[in-house]
Scaffold this motif. Structure first.
Motif, PDB file in Angstrom:
ATOM      1  N   ASP A  43       0.861  -1.184   0.000  1.00  0.00           N
ATOM      2  CA  ASP A  43       0.000   0.000   0.000  1.00  0.00           C
ATOM      3  C   ASP A  43       0.897   1.233   0.000  1.00  0.00           C
ATOM      4  N   TYR A  44       0.858   2.002  -1.100  1.00  0.00           N
ATOM      5  CA  TYR A  44       1.707   3.197  -1.217  1.00  0.00           C
ATOM      6  C   TYR A  44       1.039   4.441  -0.632  1.00  0.00           C
ATOM      7  N   ASN A  45      -0.194   4.298  -0.168  1.00  0.00           N
ATOM      8  CA  ASN A  45      -0.900   5.391   0.499  1.00  0.00           C
ATOM      9  C   ASN A  45      -1.043   6.645  -0.364  1.00  0.00           C
ATOM     10  N   VAL A  46      -1.262   6.466  -1.662  1.00  0.00           N
ATOM     11  CA  VAL A  46      -1.457   7.618  -2.550  1.00  0.00           C
ATOM     12  C   VAL A  46      -2.894   7.688  -3.060  1.00  0.00           C
ATOM     13  N   SER A  50      -6.889   2.462  -1.885  1.00  0.00           N
ATOM     14  CA  SER A  50      -5.893   1.437  -1.553  1.00  0.00           C
ATOM     15  C   SER A  50      -6.217   0.728  -0.243  1.00  0.00           C
ATOM     16  N   LYS A  51      -6.848   1.435   0.693  1.00  0.00           N
ATOM     17  CA  LYS A  51      -7.227   0.800   1.956  1.00  0.00           C
ATOM     18  C   LYS A  51      -8.275  -0.291   1.731  1.00  0.00           C
ATOM     19  N   SER A  72       3.032  -1.187   4.192  1.00  0.00           N
ATOM     20  CA  SER A  72       2.511   0.164   3.988  1.00  0.00           C
ATOM     21  C   SER A  72       3.680   1.142   3.969  1.00  0.00           C
ATOM     22  N   VAL A  73       3.771   1.942   2.902  1.00  0.00           N
ATOM     23  CA  VAL A  73       4.883   2.883   2.752  1.00  0.00           C
ATOM     24  C   VAL A  73       4.365   4.230   2.256  1.00  0.00           C
ATOM     25  N   VAL A  74       5.157   5.266   2.490  1.00  0.00           N
ATOM     26  CA  VAL A  74       4.901   6.592   1.929  1.00  0.00           C
ATOM     27  C   VAL A  74       6.177   7.036   1.218  1.00  0.00           C
ATOM     28  N   ASP A  76       8.230   9.806  -1.494  1.00  0.00           N
ATOM     29  CA  ASP A  76       8.140  11.175  -2.001  1.00  0.00           C
ATOM     30  C   ASP A  76       7.808  11.133  -3.494  1.00  0.00           C
TER      31      ASP A  76
END
Length: 313
Positions: A43-46, A50-51, A72-74, A76
Motif C-alpha cells: 500500500d503506497y498510500n497515494v 488502496s485501503k 505500507s509505505v509513503v 516522495d
C-alpha cells in the motif's frame, strides 16, 4: 489457462498482488490449478481506494486460507515508479528470506509485454531488451514466474466477468503523466485490440530467436559468475547484474565492459576471454593469494571477494 505449472509446483510461491484485474484473475487461476501460494501486497498510500484493496485482499486470503503479507509505505514524489519498484522487490526479497519462498509470481500479461517492447523500441534497445519479460527469470533471492504472458487484457477481463469475480480498477493507470501508461494507452492497447493473434505469434518467434542469442555465462559459486568475453558480452554482464540484484542504467551498460564497480556493489573485471563478476569487497589480502590470482589472470577488482570467501585458486 496458465503456464509454468511445473515450475510453480517445484517450490514455495508468493503472489505479487494488487487486487487489480490481472493479479485478481491470477489468484483464481492458481486456485483453479490447485497451486499453493501466499500473497504480498504493498500500500503506497497515494489513493483512498488502496485501503479498500488491502482490506479486500486480506478477506480473500482468509477465505482461501492464504497468508497475506502487507507493507505500507509513503514515498516522495520524485521518481515514484522507480522507488515503488525498489520497495516492492525489497519486500519480496525479505519475505522470501523469512518464509523460504522460492518463487515470486507476477501477473504481467501480453499487453504489458507489448507495452515494454514499444518503450524499449523508443529507447533504441536491441532484441534481448525489447522482449525482456520472461516467463521464468532467475534472480539472486528468488525466481520470477509470469504465467499470464500469453494472455491479453481482454482475455483476462473475460475470465473475471464470466465468473463474476470482484476486482479493483486503479485510476492512476489511466494517467498519462506516467511514461508507461502513455505507451499502454496510446500504443499497446489499441494495437492489440486489432492484432492480438499476430502479436502472440511474433513473441513466440522472438523468444526462440532470443534463446539463440543468449549470452554465455556460468555460476562458479553463489555470487561469482564468469561471462564469456565475446560480441554478446554486454548482455551477459547485464543479465548477471540483474541476478545479483542490480539493474544497470544505460550509462552503466555503456561502461560495463571495462574494469569497474557497478553501483558500489558489483565488481566487473576483464581479461582476454573472460569477464569476472562478483560482489565488490575491499580488503587486505595475503601476498600468496595475490600471486595466485595474478597467475590465474583473475582481475584485481574481484580478488577481494574471492579472498573473503576463501576461494581455492
Amino acid at each position: 489457462m496458465i503456464i509454468c505449472e511445473d515450475e510453480l509446483r517445484s517450490g514455495r510461491n508468493l503472489l505479487a498482488f494488487s487486487h487489480g484485474v490481472d493479479s485478481t484473475a491470477l489468484f483464481y487461476m492458481l486456485l483453479d490449478c490447485d497451486i499453493a501460494f501466499d500473497v504480498a501486497i504493498v500500500d503506497y498510500n497515494v489513493r483512498k481506494q488502496s485501503k479498500d484493496e488491502v482490506s479486500s485482499a486480506k478477506a480473500l486470503c482468509e477465505k482461501f486460507n492464504k497468508s497475506c503479507h502487507v507493507k505500507s509505505v509513503v514515498l516522495d514524489g520524485r521518481n515514484f515508479e522507480a522507488n515503488a519498484r525498489d520497495v516492492r522487490y525489497e519486500f519480496f526479497k525479505q519475505l522470501c528470506f523469512e518464509y523460504k519462498y522460492t518463487h515470486v509470481i507476477f501477473a504481467h500479461q501480453l499487453n504489458d509485454r507489448l507495452e515494454w517492447l514499444f518503450m524499449q523500441l523508443a529507447r533504441g534497445a536491441g532484441l534481448s531488451e525489447m522482449i525482456g519479460m520472461q516467463m521464468i527469470e532467475k534472480r539472486k533471492y528468488f525466481t520470477i514466474v509470469r504465467p499470464l504472458l500469453s494472455l491479453s487484457k481482454d482475455e483476462i477481463l473475460t475470465y473475471l466477468q464470466e465468473r463474476k469475480i470482484k476486482y479493483f480498477l486503479d485510476e492512476s493507470n489511466e494517467s498519462a503523466k506516467f511514461t508507461r501508461n502513455k505507451f499502454r494507452l496510446d500504443f499497446a492497447t489499441p494495437f492489440l485490440a486489432e492484432f492480438s493473434k499476430g502479436v502472440k505469434k511474433s513473441f513466440e518467434f522472438l523468444q526462440k530467436d532470443k534463446e539463440l542469442l543468449m549470452p554465455k555465462f556460468h555460476c562458479v559459486t553463489h555470487d561469482f559468475y564468469i561471462v564469456q568475453n565475446d560480441t554478446n558480452a554486454m548482455r551477459g554482464v547485464d543479465k548477471v547484474c540483474k541476478i545479483l540484484g542490480v539493474v544497470m542504467s544505460e550509462a552503466q551498460k555503456s561502461t560495463c565492459l571495462s574494469n569497474c564497480v557497478i553501483g558500489g556493489k558489483i565488481a566487473i573485471g576483464l581479461n582476454a576471454d573472460k569477464i569476472y563478476i562478483t560482489p565488490y569487497v575491499k580488503t587486505a589480502m595475503s601476498k600468496k593469494f595475490k600471486e595466485k590470482c595474478r597467475l590465474a589472470k583473475i582481475p584485481a577488482l574481484n580478488r577481494g571477494y574471492l579472498f573473503s570467501i576463501n576461494y581455492a585458486i
